[in-house]
Every structure is written in structure tokens, then in C-alpha cells.
Design an enzyme around this catalytic site. Sequence first.
Site: not given
Length: 325
Positions: A127, A129, A151
Site C-alpha cells: 500500500s 500508505e 494499517y
Amino acid sequence: MARALITGVTGQDGAYLAALLLDKGYEVFGLLHRHGGSEAVQDRLRRLGCAGSVQMVDGNLIDLSSLIRLLQKVQPDEIYNLAAQSFVRMSWDQPLLTTHVTAIGTANMLEAVRIASPAARYFQASSSEMFGKAETPAQNEATHYHPRSPYASAKVFAHCLVQNYRDAFGLFGCNGIMFNHDSPLRGIEFVLRKITDGAARISLDLATELAMGNLEARRDFGHARDYVRAMWLMLQQDKADDYVVATGRAASIRDLCRIAFAHVGLDYQAHVRVDAAFLRPADVDVTIGDASRARTRLGWVPEMSLEAMIAEMVEADLARWKARG
């Protein structure tokens, strides 16, 4: 006939990937928890017309023994690990669950592959992120990670572990560093789908306002259908590697609101308000992906524009609410 196993097959990416692989002649297996076999769980697959063609198999990412038995039974040529607790804001409320599923679940899957299916080609959904407060204007495969949520931290662990298994055991493992990607199949808890659903409801006089968090955060948004095509291309290469998958264009949450509301003839400023309850404890200002490696080596380019994707999503939400009467 090639065999593929998809974890997270009932999610947005899993459904689009299953449809792509079936169209290419694969035999597709989808990992499904035994308690998740209801018709509602397979709604996305059904909407793409492939629910009956995916063979559901029992297993659980946090149970290594179940994964070993599953791989011994299926003997897949390709494995796509898409399953995760992938809602960033929820990871602050459920950090241990997020870690167990997203990080430890990946460790279990890699161990199962090493033991029971070492010749399989493996894709891991990483990801954007992970980059968090990035040091560069655009992020590529060499950009340092600075995760800003449980996460994102779990995804960094999973990403690095794939690299470790590739180097230590010769596993054909690829990380796809996926920037934001959406579609009409995206869950309502995700920001762009929340916006398109809100615009649809307000245009139909089913609501008057939409409460949002940080409107100035900027993200690189693409269409899930384009992104699963990149996943497949990674596993068709001669050598395993990691790839950023992104459009190279960032839009703010405010931009998304403007485009979605304009599609139904409304001014977002009259309906969108900021609610502190939706602000993250630690947010990321901007992420923009540099997918040069994917473009050069895979021949991959995104085909759907941001505006076209938002229009598709708003129209799907309008149709859904109208069908409810």
C-alpha cells in the site's frame, strides 16, 4: 489450465481480479472463511457475473495449518494475497486485529507457500500508505517508508517479509505498491465511495449534507480494474520484483467532492461539512505515485481517468438508491 488462488476474493480487488483471470482462462479459487459463505458476501462477484465460476475454498490467514492444507489441495500456479483489514481509520480502533490479519496473516501465507507450494508465483498487495510522510514529491520503489497508522505499519512488515522470502528462499514474490484505487464495488467506508454515495443521496433528496474529515489531504486515485491488471502482469515476468501502481496524478478530497457533486449538478460547498470525528490521529498530507517501472517493464498504463471513474461511481450509486425506491 493455470490455477490461481485469491485471498480477499470477495473484496473490490478480488472480484475484479477473479473476473480478469476467468476471462484469461484460469481456474480460479477464492479463500473464504466458513462463516462468510452467505450470498451477501459474494455480492461483488455476482455483480461482475462470476460468482458461480470461482471455486470457494475454506481457510483462514491466521491459521497456518489451514493454509498449508489448502495449498496442498489446490496446488495453485499463482497466489494473490489481497486479504487485509484495509480501512486505515479502523486500524486505529482495532490495531491488534489489523496486525494479526494484515501482517501475521501474510507471514502465515508465505510460510504455507514455502512449505506446500514453493513453485507458485506470489503477489502481495502492498500500500502507498507505507510511505506516510514521504521525503519525495512522488514515491517510487526506492522511497523510504514512514508509516502513519497501524494499517500502514502492518503493510510495511508484510512488504519486507515478501522481499525476505524472495531473497532467502527464492520465492517468486512480487509486491504491488498500490496507490488509492476505487470503483463502484468499493466499500462505503472508503472516502471516495462515501463521497459518490453522498452526492447521489443528496441529489435524490435523501440527505442534505455530507460530513467529511480532512478535505485538504491529497491522494493518487485510479480504477481497481486497471490496478488488478497490473497485479497479473507482475506474475507474468521472468523475474520477481516490486512495482508501484499509480496514475501519477494527485487530487484532494475537496477535488473529489467538487467532481462528484458537479456530476449531479450540485455545488459541493453547499452540502459538505468538516466533522472532527472523521479526522485521523495522524494523517498523511499527500501521496503521488511514480509508476515508471511498471510502465517500462510491464507495459502497464492506467486506462480510466479520475473524472470517468467518479462519474461511473456516482451513476452506480444513483441507480442503487433509485432501485430502493
